[in-house]
Write a protein that holds these residues in place. Structure first.
Motif, PDB file in Angstrom:
ATOM      1  N   ALA A  49      -0.921 -53.055-110.736  1.00 42.92           N
ATOM      2  CA  ALA A  49      -0.772 -53.986-109.602  1.00 42.92           C
ATOM      3  C   ALA A  49       0.206 -53.428-108.574  1.00 42.92           C
ATOM      4  N   GLN A  50       0.067 -52.125-108.316  1.00 47.53           N
ATOM      5  CA  GLN A  50       1.009 -51.414-107.464  1.00 47.53           C
ATOM      6  C   GLN A  50       0.562 -51.441-106.004  1.00 47.53           C
ATOM      7  N   THR A  51       1.466 -51.810-105.112  1.00 48.99           N
ATOM      8  CA  THR A  51       1.199 -51.758-103.679  1.00 48.99           C
ATOM      9  C   THR A  51       1.334 -50.312-103.203  1.00 48.99           C
TER      10      THR A  51
ATOM     11  N   ALA B  16       3.353 -40.078-111.010  1.00 49.28           N
ATOM     12  CA  ALA B  16       4.058 -40.669-112.160  1.00 49.28           C
ATOM     13  C   ALA B  16       5.510 -40.959-111.810  1.00 49.28           C
ATOM     14  N   ARG B  17       6.161 -40.014-111.122  1.00 46.77           N
ATOM     15  CA  ARG B  17       7.560 -40.211-110.714  1.00 46.77           C
ATOM     16  C   ARG B  17       7.691 -41.413-109.774  1.00 46.77           C
ATOM     17  N   ALA B  18       6.736 -41.544-108.857  1.00 48.28           N
ATOM     18  CA  ALA B  18       6.774 -42.662-107.909  1.00 48.28           C
ATOM     19  C   ALA B  18       6.603 -44.004-108.614  1.00 48.28           C
TER      20      ALA B  18
ATOM     21  N   ILE C  64       2.049 -44.730-118.162  1.00 48.37           N
ATOM     22  CA  ILE C  64       1.797 -43.987-116.919  1.00 48.37           C
ATOM     23  C   ILE C  64       1.304 -42.580-117.236  1.00 48.37           C
ATOM     24  N   VAL C  65       2.005 -41.915-118.149  1.00 48.94           N
ATOM     25  CA  VAL C  65       1.686 -40.531-118.520  1.00 48.94           C
ATOM     26  C   VAL C  65       0.271 -40.446-119.102  1.00 48.94           C
ATOM     27  N   HIS C  66      -0.067 -41.426-119.933  1.00 43.19           N
ATOM     28  CA  HIS C  66      -1.415 -41.460-120.518  1.00 43.19           C
ATOM     29  C   HIS C  66      -2.471 -41.680-119.434  1.00 43.19           C
ATOM     30  N   THR C  67      -2.211 -42.626-118.543  1.00 39.55           N
ATOM     31  CA  THR C  67      -3.166 -42.936-117.468  1.00 39.55           C
ATOM     32  C   THR C  67      -3.419 -41.717-116.582  1.00 39.55           C
ATOM     33  N   LEU C  68      -2.373 -40.933-116.326  1.00 35.07           N
ATOM     34  CA  LEU C  68      -2.479 -39.797-115.418  1.00 35.07           C
ATOM     35  C   LEU C  68      -2.830 -38.488-116.132  1.00 35.07           C
ATOM     36  N   GLY C  69      -3.046 -38.555-117.448  1.00 37.70           N
ATOM     37  CA  GLY C  69      -3.473 -37.373-118.187  1.00 37.70           C
ATOM     38  C   GLY C  69      -2.414 -36.295-118.299  1.00 37.70           C
TER      39      GLY C  69
ATOM     40  N   ARG D 244      -6.102 -44.892-107.156  1.00 33.82           N
ATOM     41  CA  ARG D 244      -6.849 -46.151-107.184  1.00 33.82           C
ATOM     42  C   ARG D 244      -6.655 -46.853-108.534  1.00 33.82           C
ATOM     43  N   VAL D 245      -6.756 -46.087-109.608  1.00 37.29           N
ATOM     44  CA  VAL D 245      -6.591 -46.638-110.957  1.00 37.29           C
ATOM     45  C   VAL D 245      -5.191 -47.205-111.142  1.00 37.29           C
ATOM     46  N   THR D 246      -4.168 -46.442-110.696  1.00 36.49           N
ATOM     47  CA  THR D 246      -2.794 -46.914-110.873  1.00 36.49           C
ATOM     48  C   THR D 246      -2.518 -48.146-110.017  1.00 36.49           C
TER      49      THR D 246
END
Length: 225
Positions: A192-194, A153-155, A125-130, A185-187
């Motif tokens: 596969a997050q709703t 990230a917390r969510a 998550i941390v990597h994806t969100l920079g 959008r990426v997350t």
């Protein structure tokens, strides 16, 4: 499969001639993995709807099912625990704890529940969100856009059934808003997050899979993007 459903959801304030119908019979279903945007003008009922979907307020009547659970059948304490485990929130004002580091803010809901974070998942998550280089920073050392990334990230961290985003770009400039929406959008796709997001911004809403329009406490229409 629908992971979130609202049935004949009503929220009335006052009585008699002074009754205000904030929600007036909402039926809504959101499929697992879907990114839905709820749009409407100020006072249309969209914030009230989000609060109901997240169990932050109780309706006058109607039901909300989250991952097969009727959330308003739970007592307040049970609902608090269910919310923490199954619903991630992203607020306009970030709602980070200023005395905690970025990492501590991200894992706080998991630790409140007495669980250990899934470190490999948190790392992804941390990597994806920079945010990899900001984990030891404090919220006041971050820009608005970075703070909202921490909130996202917390969510995500507790692997919730759904994420509810309340005007997540409301405090951001237009460029940062588009960056944050791109990350949502990426997350949504990567994990596969709703996600259910409310916004008054039509351009922001276009990043979702489906747009649901609400007026005067009722659904006025919807379409897929």
């Amino acid at each position: 499969m629908d992971i979130l459903t609202a049935t004949d959801l009503k929220k009335y304030y006052g009585s008699g001639e002074n009754t205000v119908k904030a929600l007036d019979g909402i039926d809504l279903a959101v499929a697992e993995g879907e990114f839905a945007a709820i749009v409407g003008t100020s006072g249309s009922g969209k914030s009230t709807l989000l609060h109901m979907l997240g169990g932050l307020d109780r309706p006058t009547s109607g039901s909300v099912m989250v991952d097969g659970n009727d959330i308003f059948s739970l007592c307040d304490d049970e609902l608090t625990i269910f919310r923490r485990r199954n619903i991630g929130f992203v607020f306009q004002s970030y709602n980070l704890i200023p005395t905690l580091s970025v990492y501590a803010n991200i894992v706080m809901p998991i630790e409140l529940d007495g669980n250990r974070p899934d470190n490999s998942y948190i790392k992804e998550i941390v990597h994806t969100l920079g945010l990899k280089d900001r984990l030891d920073s404090f919220p006041n050392q971050l820009s608005g856009g970075q703070q909202q990334r921490v909130a996202i990230a917390r969510a995500l961290a507790a692997k919730p059934a759904i994420i509810l985003a309340d005007e997540p770009t409301g405090n951001l400039d237009s460029r940062t808003s588009l960056d944050v929406m791109g990350l949502l959008r990426v997350t949504s796709e990567k994990f596969a997050q709703t996600i259910v997001m409310i916004t008054h911004n039509e351009e922001i809403a276009q990043t979702a899979d489906r747009i649901v329009r609400i007026e005067d406490g009722r659904i006025a229409g919807e379409h897929h993007v």
